[in-house]
Scaffold this motif. Structure first.
Motif, mmCIF file in Angstrom:
data_model
loop_
_atom_site.group_PDB
_atom_site.id
_atom_site.type_symbol
_atom_site.label_atom_id
_atom_site.label_comp_id
_atom_site.label_asym_id
_atom_site.label_seq_id
_atom_site.Cartn_x
_atom_site.Cartn_y
_atom_site.Cartn_z
ATOM 1 N N ALA A 1 51.569 33.861 51.137
ATOM 2 C CA ALA A 1 51.421 35.276 50.771
ATOM 3 C C ALA A 1 50.625 35.418 49.478
ATOM 4 O O ALA A 1 49.788 36.315 49.342
ATOM 5 N N LEU A 2 50.866 34.512 48.533
ATOM 6 C CA LEU A 2 50.139 34.543 47.269
ATOM 7 C C LEU A 2 48.660 34.268 47.488
ATOM 8 O O LEU A 2 47.795 34.942 46.910
ATOM 9 N N GLY A 3 48.362 33.289 48.339
ATOM 10 C CA GLY A 3 46.963 32.958 48.621
ATOM 11 C C GLY A 3 46.221 34.111 49.279
ATOM 12 O O GLY A 3 45.090 34.437 48.901
ATOM 13 N N ILE A 4 46.859 34.749 50.245
ATOM 14 C CA ILE A 4 46.236 35.875 50.947
ATOM 15 C C ILE A 4 46.041 37.049 49.994
ATOM 16 O O ILE A 4 44.981 37.688 49.973
ATOM 17 N N THR A 5 47.073 37.325 49.198
ATOM 18 C CA THR A 5 46.985 38.428 48.235
ATOM 19 C C THR A 5 45.899 38.169 47.214
ATOM 20 O O THR A 5 45.147 39.076 46.838
ATOM 21 N N ARG A 6 45.795 36.924 46.765
ATOM 22 C CA ARG A 6 44.756 36.557 45.790
ATOM 23 C C ARG A 6 43.368 36.811 46.374
ATOM 24 O O ARG A 6 42.474 37.305 45.669
ATOM 25 N N LEU A 7 43.170 36.490 47.645
ATOM 26 C CA LEU A 7 41.874 36.719 48.278
ATOM 27 C C LEU A 7 41.577 38.211 48.426
ATOM 28 O O LEU A 7 40.472 38.661 48.137
ATOM 29 N N LEU A 8 42.575 38.970 48.846
ATOM 30 C CA LEU A 8 42.392 40.409 49.048
ATOM 31 C C LEU A 8 42.148 41.144 47.726
ATOM 32 O O LEU A 8 41.399 42.127 47.679
ATOM 33 N N MET A 9 42.765 40.646 46.657
ATOM 34 C CA MET A 9 42.614 41.294 45.356
ATOM 35 C C MET A 9 41.527 40.623 44.515
ATOM 36 O O MET A 9 41.397 40.901 43.317
ATOM 37 N N GLY A 10 40.749 39.770 45.164
ATOM 38 C CA GLY A 10 39.659 39.097 44.485
ATOM 39 C C GLY A 10 38.344 39.828 44.651
ATOM 40 O O GLY A 10 38.087 40.846 44.008
ATOM 41 N N ILE A 11 37.493 39.327 45.538
ATOM 42 C CA ILE A 11 36.164 39.904 45.765
ATOM 43 C C ILE A 11 36.225 41.383 46.152
ATOM 44 O O ILE A 11 35.458 42.194 45.610
ATOM 45 N N PRO A 12 37.101 41.812 47.080
ATOM 46 C CA PRO A 12 37.137 43.248 47.425
ATOM 47 C C PRO A 12 37.424 44.143 46.217
ATOM 48 O O PRO A 12 36.761 45.170 46.039
ATOM 49 N N PHE A 13 38.395 43.762 45.385
ATOM 50 C CA PHE A 13 38.707 44.553 44.198
ATOM 51 C C PHE A 13 37.572 44.492 43.182
ATOM 52 O O PHE A 13 37.261 45.476 42.510
ATOM 53 N N TRP A 14 36.951 43.323 43.066
ATOM 54 C CA TRP A 14 35.818 43.143 42.157
ATOM 55 C C TRP A 14 34.685 44.082 42.555
ATOM 56 O O TRP A 14 34.089 44.761 41.719
ATOM 57 N N ALA A 15 34.379 44.104 43.862
ATOM 58 C CA ALA A 15 33.305 44.962 44.359
ATOM 59 C C ALA A 15 33.622 46.435 44.120
ATOM 60 O O ALA A 15 32.755 47.216 43.703
ATOM 61 N N LEU A 16 34.858 46.827 44.389
ATOM 62 C CA LEU A 16 35.264 48.227 44.197
ATOM 63 C C LEU A 16 35.168 48.619 42.727
ATOM 64 O O LEU A 16 34.680 49.711 42.396
ATOM 65 N N ALA A 17 35.608 47.727 41.832
ATOM 66 C CA ALA A 17 35.565 48.025 40.399
ATOM 67 C C ALA A 17 34.131 48.182 39.913
ATOM 68 O O ALA A 17 33.832 49.069 39.109
ATOM 69 N N ILE A 18 33.236 47.333 40.400
ATOM 70 C CA ILE A 18 31.831 47.428 40.004
ATOM 71 C C ILE A 18 31.218 48.729 40.521
ATOM 72 O O ILE A 18 30.477 49.414 39.804
ATOM 73 N N TRP A 19 31.517 49.090 41.752
ATOM 74 C CA TRP A 19 30.955 50.303 42.345
ATOM 75 C C TRP A 19 31.445 51.555 41.608
ATOM 76 O O TRP A 19 30.646 52.427 41.247
#
Length: 237
Positions: A195-213
């Protein structure tokens, strides 16, 4: 790879061009393009999938390490920039060593907790001091203050709309880092590696992209006005 493609900025560097007249902002380019996204996510995906499938930590670490090294080697062979892949290799290496030394798969993610906490603290301090951390970084990238630091600092800090935008995006990024910790640390404490690994992936690049946008949407207009005013003052002098 064309010269134009090589010059595309990624991460916060892409925000330094916000407000340009000839602007062609792309979130995909800002997060490293499709290849950059794959290279960033692949080691983490392999780690969590392989560990869950085999429960063999040593095998998981070995495969993840080889994969991270191969990414750098491929870029070297193709004579492409290796900085992104190399920084990723170092980060993955630290995570893998931590997990290997402690013999616990969950410790692969500890380095991420430390970096997120450090960023959150630094940005919070900058907000309290009313000197937005994101503004410092973006303006430093945009115009390196090799001389007359005070003039450089006063130039963008004295622009109230631009400073306000930087304060907002600094708060946004602070919230991102804090949210990651709030969601992921309990999974670490309870040893839910998958669960930690999946959450880390979901809150990684997708969140990074959203924050930049979102950051781009907030700072583009005030930065454009700031640049236009600077050009007008330069032409008048």
């Amino acid at each position: 790879m064309t010269l134009a493609e090589q010059k595309k900025r990624t991460g916060l560097s892409a925000l330094a061009d916000a407000g340009s007249d000839a602007e062609d902002f792309s979130v995909i380019d800002a997060i490293g393009g499709p290849r950059g996204v794959i290279e960033s996510m692949l080691p983490g995906v392999v780690f969590v999938v392989l560990f869950v499938a085999t429960s063999n930590l040593n095998l998981t670490i070995a495969v993840s390490a080889v994969l991270a090294v191969l990414q750098v080697i491929v870029r070297l062979i193709q004579r492409q920039s290796v900085m992104g892949a190399l920084s990723g290799l170092i980060a993955v290496g630290v995570c893998l060593v931590w997990a290997w030394q402690t013999h616990e798969a969950r410790n692969y993610y500890v380095f991420g907790f430390i970096t997120n906490a450090a960023y959150a603290v630094l940005l919070t301090v900058s907000l309290i001091a009313r000197v937005p951390g994101l503004g410092l970084v973006i303006e430093f990238i945009r115009s390196l203050p090799t001389e007359q630091f005070k003039a450089w600092f006063d130039d963008w800090m004295g622009d109230k709309p631009l400073k306000r935008a930087y304060m907002i995006v600094t708060g946004l990024w602070t919230g991102l880092f804090v949210l990651r910790l709030i969601v992921q640390v309990p999974l670490y404490v309870t040893d839910h590696v998958a669960a930690l690994g999946i959450t880390r992936l979901l809150m990684g690049i997708p969140f990074w992209a959203l924050a930049i946008w979102v950051s781009y949407l907030i700072i583009a207009t005030p930065m454009h006005k700031h640049k236009a005013l600077a050009r007008k003052d330069s032409d008048a002098s």
